[in-house]
Design an enzyme around this catalytic site. Structure first.
Site, PDB file in Angstrom:
ATOM      1  N   LYS A   1       0.812  -1.161   0.026  1.00 53.57           N
ATOM      2  CA  LYS A   1       0.077  -0.090   0.041  1.00 53.57           C
ATOM      3  C   LYS A   1       0.978   1.353  -0.078  1.00 53.57           C
ATOM      4  O   LYS A   1       1.731   1.338   0.932  1.00 53.57           O
ATOM      5  CB  LYS A   1      -0.836   0.047   1.222  1.00 53.57           C
TER       6      LYS A   1
HETATM    7  C1  E4P Z   1      -8.246   2.312   3.549  1.00 52.14           C
HETATM    8  O1  E4P Z   1      -7.460   1.338   2.898  1.00 52.14           O
HETATM    9  C2  E4P Z   1      -8.231   2.881   4.823  1.00 52.14           C
HETATM   10  O2  E4P Z   1      -7.510   2.036   5.628  1.00 52.14           O
HETATM   11  C3  E4P Z   1      -9.711   3.263   5.433  1.00 52.14           C
HETATM   12  O3  E4P Z   1     -10.625   2.787   4.446  1.00 52.14           O
HETATM   13  C4  E4P Z   1      -9.764   4.553   5.956  1.00 52.14           C
HETATM   14  O4  E4P Z   1     -10.983   4.708   6.627  1.00 52.14           O
HETATM   15  P1  E4P Z   1     -11.294   5.843   7.597  1.00 52.14           P
HETATM   16  O5  E4P Z   1     -11.579   7.017   6.892  1.00 52.14           O
HETATM   17  O6  E4P Z   1     -12.651   5.386   8.308  1.00 52.14           O
HETATM   18  O7  E4P Z   1     -10.349   6.079   8.565  1.00 52.14           O
END
Ligand code: E4P
Length: 217
Positions: A87
């Site tokens: 990522k």
């Molecule tokens: C995506 O990969 C992120 O980990 C995540 O969806 C972020 O979500 P949030 O905005 O609820 O923290």
């Protein structure tokens, strides 16, 4: 649509896996910290524990923000397990690192995407997944779902193979709306997935079926 769970909590990952509908897991440094997982070695071990529970892709986020650092960290993470997806943040060096990993056939997820232009760059860099954060856009009075719609249209125009991973899903209706718009994947918390099960008429109907069965037996 593939279902990923957005957590580093092993119990919740197991619960979703036991449903038989889980296709993968996404994590981020904040989700790791929330579970009290700190330190490089503990974090790496935790990724391996997650891979033991699920069969699908597990996104592991780099901390470095320079290309060389991202490549070093990404290679380390990818060597942990063949389910690991690197990522990478949507910044200039993240795109360079994405191109590097794409050419090597290593799966990537470009994260923190908030505009169609960023999604075009991720696709051009050969990302496996692009992660538009719909909940965080909603938080600032911008229609997150509209971004999914725009990216779907652009990717379809050019047959980009990058999968749209709707991220920052906060509730059950987000999942349904993402499915309507043709997101390839959604990642959300366990409660958003379990919400799909619920309908009062199901509960009322089942209660009546069981009561009627008892009357005759
Ligand atoms: C995506 O990969 C992120 O980990 C995540 O969806 C972020 O979500 P949030 O905005 O609820 O923290």
């Amino acid at each position: 649509m593939k279902f990923f769970i957005d957590t580093a909590n092993l119990d919740q990952i197991k619960e979703a896996q036991d449903l038989g509908i889980l296709d993968g897991v996404t994590t981020n440094p904040s989700l790791m910290a929330k579970e009290g997982i700190t330190g490089k070695e503990n974090i790496k071990r935790h990724y391996q524990d997650i891979c033991k529970i699920v069969d699908g892709d597990v996104s592991a986020e780099v901390i470095a923000t320079d290309m060389a650092g991202m490549i070093r960290e990404g290679e380390e993470l990818a060597s942990l397990h063949d389910q690991i997806v690197i990522k990478l943040p949507m910044i200039k060096d993240g795109i360079k690192a994405c191109t590097y990993f794409s050419k090597k056939g290593v799966k990537t997820n470009v994260t923190l995407v908030f505009s169609p232009g960023q999604a075009i760059l991720a696709a051009k860099a050969g990302a496996t997944y692009v992660s538009p954060f719909i909940g965080r856009l909603d938080d600032v009075s911008t229609d997150g779902l509209n971004l999914i719609n725009e990216i779907r249209m652009i990717y379809d125009n050019y047959n980009f193979s990058t999968q749209i991973l709707a991220a920052s899903v906060r509730h059950t209706m987000h999942i349904i709306d993402c499915a309507k718009l043709g997101a390839d994947v959604m990642t959300g918390p366990l409660h958003s997935i379990l919400g799909l099960l619920k309908h009062p008429l199901t509960d009322i109907g089942l209660e009546k079926f069981l009561a009627d069965y008892k009357k005759g037996n």
